[in-house]
Design a protein around this motif. Structure first.
Motif, PDB file in Angstrom:
ATOM      1  N   UNK A   9       0.852  -1.188   0.000  1.00  0.00           N
ATOM      2  CA  UNK A   9       0.000   0.000   0.000  1.00  0.00           C
ATOM      3  C   UNK A   9       0.892   1.243   0.000  1.00  0.00           C
ATOM      4  N   UNK A  10       0.988   1.867  -1.154  1.00  0.00           N
ATOM      5  CA  UNK A  10       1.909   3.001  -1.273  1.00  0.00           C
ATOM      6  C   UNK A  10       1.415   4.219  -0.503  1.00  0.00           C
ATOM      7  N   UNK A  11       0.158   4.222  -0.129  1.00  0.00           N
ATOM      8  CA  UNK A  11      -0.312   5.333   0.694  1.00  0.00           C
ATOM      9  C   UNK A  11       0.307   5.262   2.081  1.00  0.00           C
ATOM     10  N   UNK A  12       0.707   4.083   2.520  1.00  0.00           N
ATOM     11  CA  UNK A  12       1.326   3.939   3.836  1.00  0.00           C
ATOM     12  C   UNK A  12       2.841   3.861   3.771  1.00  0.00           C
ATOM     13  N   UNK A  13       3.385   3.274   2.733  1.00  0.00           N
ATOM     14  CA  UNK A  13       4.832   3.051   2.681  1.00  0.00           C
ATOM     15  C   UNK A  13       5.564   4.379   2.781  1.00  0.00           C
ATOM     16  N   UNK A  53       7.006   6.380  -2.692  1.00  0.00           N
ATOM     17  CA  UNK A  53       7.966   5.473  -2.062  1.00  0.00           C
ATOM     18  C   UNK A  53       7.620   4.087  -2.558  1.00  0.00           C
ATOM     19  N   UNK A  54       8.492   3.533  -3.381  1.00  0.00           N
ATOM     20  CA  UNK A  54       8.116   2.280  -4.032  1.00  0.00           C
ATOM     21  C   UNK A  54       9.154   1.194  -3.827  1.00  0.00           C
TER      22      UNK A  54
ATOM     23  N   UNK C 219       1.173   5.176  10.859  1.00  0.00           N
ATOM     24  CA  UNK C 219       0.661   4.598   9.613  1.00  0.00           C
ATOM     25  C   UNK C 219      -0.744   4.049   9.812  1.00  0.00           C
ATOM     26  N   UNK C 222      -3.295   6.857   9.917  1.00  0.00           N
ATOM     27  CA  UNK C 222      -3.619   7.374   8.582  1.00  0.00           C
ATOM     28  C   UNK C 222      -4.497   6.383   7.828  1.00  0.00           C
ATOM     29  N   UNK C 223      -4.186   5.120   8.010  1.00  0.00           N
ATOM     30  CA  UNK C 223      -4.958   4.095   7.325  1.00  0.00           C
ATOM     31  C   UNK C 223      -6.418   4.113   7.793  1.00  0.00           C
ATOM     32  N   UNK C 241       2.599  12.298   3.072  1.00  0.00           N
ATOM     33  CA  UNK C 241       1.369  11.584   3.448  1.00  0.00           C
ATOM     34  C   UNK C 241       0.268  12.543   3.879  1.00  0.00           C
TER      35      UNK C 241
END
Ligand code: SF4
Ligand code: SF4
Ligand code: SF4
Lengths: 194, 263, 760
Positions: A9-13, A53-54, C219, C222-223, C241
């Protein structure tokens, strides 16, 4: 059937590389090469920015271009979908390295090819791969795509957006990137703007 | 802008010994074809050609063995214990072995000639095409296009024909001129197809052109030397196309290892 | 391009492979794998780990579920930190500086432990005789600092024990917290991430700081859908983010916070009931913040007034489940720092979140009795990142710490103990212990530190690696790493307080010892044996654990013992207790104690100190894969991030004609030069500042991999501004310019250096 897959999940990484270093330790990956690395790319201009961030690694393609080109059959696909290497057959011809669209394979000093194997030794014991286990943002999920209740199936189902790398090549990766930070998807060959 | 923690293996995986192999296998493959035709036509020098073919194949196999990082693990045996027809290298390995065996019997002049001739034809087809095929199957590397399926056998033949011409084989001149021109044309077609292709192909073309444009032009130009000089300076007319063909092949193998992914 | 970095990938540390051998089986295929519990010491977060040992070597560490700090996960540093134990460059034997050689010249001879201890004891006694016991200073950092920056100086009788983790890090936030809430911030910032819906980070680099649990909680929040606002002059990882990024002008954060307080008060958005019940001084605050309008702040911070208002309203709409988390490194701009932290707390209090779900929770360390010992003659106020910074030394027969009077707070400021070494004022400091403190990579004004070291009669360094400052010491005591030693119990203040223990995974590789043993041995030689009544570390730990009905044996199989906490006001009220420790028993928005001391009783905005024109303010931060300056010889971590770059905005770089990745020098306002360092040209930073990741720029060939890579921010910090309240040293008032023309240092690949190291 089991179809093992991973989703990130790139929204979290946050691109912290804990996964990469866990992989290095777990699998005794020598210095100089990596099974897993992080590509952090800035997109946009001040102040309208984002960063992708990948983490990248072997995608365990459904249709792996590396396997058919292997002349000795040392590259093969396990029943559970892990693209694996039978190192005793490897002649070090690098054909699979050439074929992998993701630079996921590398040559070891001992003269055979290596890459991410989804930590098959852990998976076989029912544990999570080292990168998934350690990730401090819990952005990695792993499991069986054919099981709708596996963490990876749930993550993919709930994602706002699901992408794979270089979809145009038809490799059908089993590593999915969820919720890319950039609206256009993954930062690709030609880049993009916000 | 991109930064990494850890790097992918986006580096050259084939180095100069592989380039030598690509040059030798061109000669070997071409020579197999020459031997095949000679044997079918009953050319008086057939046995000599067969001998040269064997020498070239053995040299190439030695190169392959030397460059292999697993040369002392002798895992090459798996090439012949498994059946992987989708792998160009497997096809090539069998192609060379069949050629070697057939040449051997042709040289001995024993056994069913028809069979050896058939072996030589099949072997030649495999040995000549597999290098280009081994590159072209990698659709992920945009410099290795399907044009190589034609360009590589042609340039391979150029090297053999050039050699034959150097050694004053009468039949060679005509073919050298034809195949050289065809190679040069295919070289231009290769570049043109890249330059007018997809975004990725164009990016690859720019990369190739900015790195190796000059030498590639020199190589293609060298292929055109034969037709011009074949009567006046036969020595140069034989040598220059060999160098040109080898140069073009090497540059494509070397530069083509780039893939333009994520940048 | 795709073909870059080929040199890197072609060099392997393992030398030439044995061509006849089949691929070797990896460690996990062997049958001699054992595991042992430990807690990580690569940073101060101290996550619970399980070390897998095979063939006499730790092959892998993993987190484990029952430890609340790791919960089965680890950060990159914890994962790769293991390699430090096997670093061939480690200190391997006690060393004594060759008699007659100059400090800093690095000439040493090997010594036995006995000789080293005797040498130290003799010199200490001599200093005591000539100048008094206070003239030996003790600096400490890490788990063992309990011995070297608290216990031993307490037994010996020196109040000059200090930790850089206070005055060079957490000082302002701790003082502000003590005087507002009557309690410190715990070493684990007590943000109730699980419950919060709105997060405002002020220069808080979560994601680049990889404090494991904090990153997990962040994290997950946010999730869950929590909104995030990030205030930072740099587009940090956290900013990537965020829903809103406010690229604030550096050094103006207090103005923004005061304006938020203004909006909350003026628009009546604050939690009136909470304020009424739990706080004092709201009226004074309301009058005070009337002047700090968003328009006023907009001028100063360069954030539009509308944005300031909007964020304040959004915070209020989510209150009390809206939180402005406290960060750790709070010594930024000096005079402003304590006020900034107080403003931050006050905005939180106005949102009614302190002690409430979704805000700040209360946490205390679990109680385990101390091993019975005679009372120490002195209890030094070295503080620590886990609070305790108001220890006051009363009725002491000893002179007060040498930094007394320079600032209001009571926790000793490490940087203020350097001057007495040079000047002898108020009294001379002649001896120094540096336990795990990197004197040249944490304390500003490195030249001054070096001069001061030359004046000492005794300088003892205890460390794992031959850091630059270590090689200045008279006696070097090599410490065992966390994988090789026992240590005291970890008593962690947390939402669920817990106890964890460290068990050596294998015996020390070299002739090294742990802080526990060193302190006892040294104590005995100093005639302080009565304060060290235990037999050995096992007996010590077992005795302590027996007070809670456990034992060392039990913990060996368990790793961690978790207690229940009292996180919220409601939990305390049920017990009829008050968690607020101020004299008024309430949260002191207005501080009588500050007023009495002649300090501002309410936070004020101190205009930033401006630098010379044409220079950039030097900001600094962290890499996710490194801790302080201590992991830069670790091949695994250095391969992931091997040199820092100086971040500069694209437009400024264009003006200077500097290309991305080009090597430059950094030159500060005092002409001090660092580098060569790569220019990291990016859109992600404002035009008025540049940014460096801290910890690089080591200058010692004894650390093969670290040596000469990147630039050190600390060497460029040739000035600092003291926070007159907390004693913190504001480090961000240093300015640099980029100088073109630096050569490419052509660092050899880490893999190559590592191989050289293991061959030597
Ligand atoms: S550990 Fe997790 S957060 Fe860190 S880089 Fe890997 S996937 Fe991203
Ligand atoms: S990512 Fe590369 S190595 Fe992995 S399966 Fe796909 S082609 Fe093969
Ligand atoms: S699954 Fe295992 S081998 Fe693959 S990247 Fe993760 S840790 Fe490495």
């Amino acid at each position: 059937m089991t179809r093992l897959a991973m989703a990130i999940d790139l929204a979290s990484c946050v691109g912290c590389a804990a996964c990469s270093i866990a992989c290095k330790m777990e699998n005794e990956v020598p210095l100089g090469v990596n099974r897993l690395w992080i590509r952090n790319t800035t997109v946009g201009t001040f102040p309208n920015l984002t960063v992708e961030h990948r983490p990248e690694q072997c995608l365990h393609c459904e249709n792996p271009p590396c396997v058919p080109v292997c002349p000795t059959g040392c590259c093969f696909v396990r029943d559970d979908g892990i693209v694996d290497i039978d190192v005793k057959k490897c002649i070090g011809c690098s054909a699979c390295i050439a074929a992998c669209p993701y630079d996921a394979r590398h040559m070891l000093p001992q003269g055979y090819v290596s890459k991410c194997d989804f930590c098959k030794h852990r998976v076989d014991e029912g544990r999570m791969p080292a990168c998934v286990e350690t990730c401090p943002t819990l952005c990695r999920t792993f499991g069986d795509l054919d099981d709708p209740n596996s963490p990876v199936s749930i993550a993919i189902r709930e994602a706002r957006r699901v992408d794979v790398l270089r979809p145009g090549l038809g490799t059908e990766p089993n590593l999915y990137y969820l919720n890319t930070p950039a609206a256009f998807g993954l930062v690709g060959e030609t880049g993009g703007t916000l | 802008m991109t930064e990494f923690y850890g790097l992918p293996f986006s580096v050259h995986f084939w180095h100069w010994p592989t380039l030598i192999h690509f040059a030798l296998v061109a000669l070997a493959g071409g020579m197999v074809l020459v031997t095949a035709i000679a044997s079918i036509k009953g050319h008086p020098k057939t046995r000599t050609y067969a001998l040269i073919t064997m020498v070239l194949i053995v040299l190439d196999l030695i190169t392959l063995w030397v460059e292999s990082p697993s040369r002392f693990r002798f895992t090459h045996v798996w090439l012949f214990l498994t059946i992987t027809p989708t792998a160009p290298i497997w096809l090539g390995a069998w192609g060379l072995i069949i050629s070697l065996g057939s040449s051997f019997f042709v040289w001995l002049d024993k056994g069913p000639k028809m069979l050896w001739n058939a072996g030589l034809v099949v072997g030649a087809a495999l040995a000549l095409t597999y290098p280009g095929l081994a590159l072209a199957v990698n659709v992920n590397r945009p410099l290795w296009t399907p044009v190589l399926l034609v360009l590589f056998p042609l340039t391979g033949m150029v090297t053999v024909l050039g050699l034959a011409h150097l050694f004053k084989q009468a039949w060679a001149a005509r073919w050298l001129v034809t195949v050289s021109i065809a190679s040069a044309v295919m070289g231009i077609v290769y570049l043109f197809a890249l330059a007018t292709g997809s975004a990725e192909a164009r990016q690859a073309f720019e990369y190739l052109w900015s790195h190796d444009g000059l030498w590639l032009s020199v190589g293609i130009a060298a292929l055109l030397v034969a037709p011009v000089l074949i009567r006046r300076l036969p020595l140069l007319a034989g040598l220059v196309p060999i160098l040109g063909a080898t140069l073009v092949r090497s540059l494509i193998v070397e530069a083509g290892q780039a893939q333009f992914f994520g940048f | 391009m795709a073909l870059g970095g080929s040199a890197q990938a072609q060099l392997f540390p393992d030398g030439f492979p044995n061509p006849f051998r089949a691929p070797p089986g990896k460690w996990f295929t062997k049958d001699d794998v054992t595991t042992s519990y430990n807690y990580c010491e690569i940073c101060f977060w101290k996550c619970g780990i399980q070390a897998s040992v095979q063939g006499g070597k730790v092959r892998k560490v993993d987190g484990y579920e029952s430890n609340p700090k790791s919960r089965g996960m680890l950060c990159p540093r914890g994962q790769g930190g293991v390699a430090t134990t096997y670093d061939p460059d480690r200190l391997k034997k006690p060393l004594i500086r060759v008699e007659g050689s100059e400090r800093g010249s690095g000439q040493y001879r090997e010594a036995s432990w006995d000789e080293a201890y005797d040498y130290i004891a003799e010199k200490m006694n001599q200093i005591k005789f000539e100048h008094g016991s206070e003239s030996v200073a003790f600096f400490g950092h890490g788990t063992g600092d309990a011995w070297f920056a608290s216990y031993l100086p307490g037994a010996w009788g020196s109040p000059n024990a200090a930790k850089p983790s206070v005055s060079l890090c957490t000082g302002p936030r701790e003082t502000a917290s003590q005087y507002t809430f009557g309690r410190g911030i715990s070493g684990h910032e007590q943000i109730d991430w699980d419950e919060t819906d709105y997060i405002v980070l002020i220069g808080h680099h979560i994601g680049e700081d990889t404090h494991n649990t904090q990153l997990q909680d962040f994290a997950l929040a946010l999730k869950r859908g929590a909104k995030l606002v990030v205030v930072d002059p740099r587009f940090s990882v956290a900013a990537s983010k965020a829903n809103d990024w406010l690229p604030i002008k550096p050094a103006t954060d207090t103005a923004l916070l005061l304006a938020w307080a203004n909006v909350l008060v003026e628009e009546g958005l604050y939690d009136a009931e909470y304020v009424d019940k739990y706080t004092v001084g709201f009226e004074q605050l309301a009058a005070h913040v009337a002047q700090y309008t968003p328009e006023w702040a907009a001028e100063i911070t360069e954030i539009p007034a509308d944005t300031i208002r909007r964020i304040a309203r959004e915070m209020a709409a989510h209150a009390p489940r809206a939180v402005l988390p406290v960060n750790r490194h709070t010594v930024w701009y000096g005079p402003d720092d304590m006020h900034r932290m107080r403003s931050l707390y006050i905005v939180n209090v106005l949102l009614g979140n302190y002690g409430m779900p979704g805000g700040y929770y209360f946490c205390d360390a679990p109680v385990v009795e101390a091993y019975p010992h005679p009372a120490l003659p002195l209890s030094p106020a070295s503080g620590g990142c886990g609070g305790g910074s108001t220890d006051v030394v009363t009725d002491s027969p000893f002179r007060p710490a040498a930094d007394r009077g320079k600032f209001f707070g009571t926790a000793t400021a490490v940087q203020e103990l350097i001057e007495p070494m040079l000047t002898g004022e108020p009294y001379p400091i002649k001896g120094l212990f540096s336990y795990g403190v990197n004197l040249f990579h944490s304390i500003p004004m490195v030249e001054r530190t070096k001069q001061a070291l030359k004046e000492l009669d005794l300088y003892v360094a205890i460390d794992i690696l031959p850091m630059e400052h270590v090689m200045w010491a008279d006696v070097i005591l090599p410490e065992s790493t966390y994988l090789e030693r026992y240590d005291d119990l970890l008593l962690q203040a947390y939402k669920t307080p817990f106890i964890s223990a460290r068990f050596p995974a294998h015996p020390p590789l070299y002739d090294t010892r742990g802080a526990f043993d060193m302190a006892k041995q040294l104590g005995e030689r100093l005639g302080l044996g009565e304060y060290f009544p235990w037999e050995n570390v096992e007996e010590y730990l077992d005795r302590r654990l027996s007070s809670i009905g456990s034992s060392l044996e039990a913990l060996k199989d368990q790793g961690t013992i978790v207690r229940r906490g009292r996180p919220y006001f409601a939990d305390w009220e049920r017990l009829n207790r008050n968690p607020i420790g101020t004299p008024s028993g309430k949260i002191e928005i207005y501080s009588e104690r500050f007023a009495e001391a002649g300090l501002d009783p309410l936070p004020v905005f101190v205009p930033p100190i401006e630098g010379p024109s044409g220079m950039y303010r030097l900001l600094y931060g962290r890499s996710p894969v490194h801790t302080f300056a201590r992991t830069h010889n670790n091949p695994i971590l250095m391969e992931a991030h091997g040199e820092n770059g100086v971040w500069i905005s694209t437009s400024e770089a264009a003006g200077l004609g500097i290309r991305h990745n080009e090597y430059v020098y950094l030159e500060n306002q005092d002409g001090v030069r660092e580098g060569p360092v790569r220019a990291y040209v990016t859109e992600r930073i404002r035009n008025d500042c540049v940014y460096l990741v801290h910890g690089f720029g080591h200058k010692t060939p004894l650390m093969r991999i670290a040596n000469g890579r990147g630039a050190s921010d600390n060497y460029l910090q040739t000035r600092y501004d003291l926070d007159p309240v907390s004693g913190g040293a504001g480090l961000r008032n240093n300015w640099v310019k980029l100088v073109k023309g630096a050569p490419d240092p052509q660092h050899p690949p880490v893999a190559w250096l590592a191989r050289e190291g293991s061959r030597a």
